[in-house]
Structure formats: structure tokens, C-alpha cells
Design a protein around this motif. Sequence first.
Motif: not given
Lengths: 112, 114
Positions: A87-89, A91-112
Motif C-alpha cells: 500500500l502507498c499513502a 499526506q498533504a499539509p492540510t491546515g493542521g489535519s492529518y488525513i492520509p490518502t491511501f491507494g488501493r494497493g498492489t497484490s504481489l505473489i512471488v512463486h518459488p
Amino acid sequence: EDQVTQSPEALRLQEGESSSLNCSYTVSGLRGLFWYRQDPGKGPEFLFTLYSAGEEKEKERLKATLTKKESFLHITAPKPEDSATYLCAVQAPTGGSYIPTFGRGTSLIVHP
Amino acid sequence: EAQVTQNPRYLITVTGKKLTVTCSQNMNHEYMSWYRQDPGLGLRQIYYSMNVEVTDKGDVPEGYKVSRKEKRNFPLILESPSPNQTSLYFCASSFPGGTTDTQYFGPGTRLTVL
């Protein structure tokens, strides 16, 4: 409105096959960009924080980089235990608030 | 061991029945927050707290309440749950300084509202 887009949505690799995950962002000023790892049924686990373009951080097989528009999570010689959702997120400096915005993620599968 | 704990881990309830999900951290963190995670939508912040008695709305606060009477605890309250609040909920805390840097997440609470 802050936006975070992660690509690809899913990635399958063979063990030892290096690759990169992308996180593109649009924010009005960047206070920080965060990478997390999430295993199925568990909470996200913090990996890195990047603050300014050009910054790089490493941890074992993972290396995170940051430009003004995107971040990459490079995975070198991955192992099956690296399989997870990353997951990546931002945060912008938004007037003192701390609300991060997350991406939907990348699902990684590593096969042996 | 440094950790964030949540209870219960799983909960099935019915519409309108008030419930509380507890969250506790043992790291003396000032900043705590609640998120919900839904398929295709990612993590979205519900409420956050900068310190004791200081709380503020996140992106999706409707239908939720929180309180921060002690530094270590940050319960999430659903006064009248509805089916659209069925989700996976995470509590998180971070280092003193009141930022979202290096957040530690709890194990999650899977809530189903029938």
C-alpha cells in the motif's frame, strides 16, 4: 482532491525476478509518502516514509524512491515471503489535519 | 511487546444495535486513528485523535463516534449500525509528535451488520 494510484493492481513474479511497483500521486504539496505491507487478514505494516523528491530508502530486498509525481517500490530478487499487498499513502499539509490518502494497493505473489 | 490491540476481532450484529470496538496501544503514542478497508476502495480514515480529548473527522465519519479519554485507548462507537458499515476496521497509532508517520496498525476487526 488528493489522489493516489497504484499499478499494477496485481503482479506475479518468479523467485529472484526483480520488479517495481508504482505509486502515482496528485497532492497540493507533499508532506510525506508512505509505503506499507499488508498480509492477508492482518493490519498494514509500516515500511518507509519519503519526504522529498530524490529521497531513497532501503530495507532488505526493498528500495523506495520518490519523484515529484510518483514513487517506486523496487523489489530485488524477491522471495515467496515477500508475497503481500503493498500500500502507498500520501499526506498533504492540510491546515493542521492529518488525513492520509491511501491507494488501493498492489497484490504481489512471488512463486518459488 | 509494542502493539496495538483491537477487540473484538470479529463481530456479527444487526441493524440498529449499538456497538463499540475497542482499541488500545502500549507505546505512549499521542496520535491514534480509525480506518475502514473495503474492497476496491482502499483504506479510508474515519476519525483521528491528536491527543487526549482531541479528536477530529477523517474522510468518512458519518455514522461513527469516537472518544479519547485516556492516551492509550481510542474506542470506535457505532450508535446505530447499518449494513453499509459492514467492513474491515483498523485502529492505528503513531509516534509522539502527532503525525501519520510510521503508523502502527492493529490486527483489524471484521464487522458484519445484518
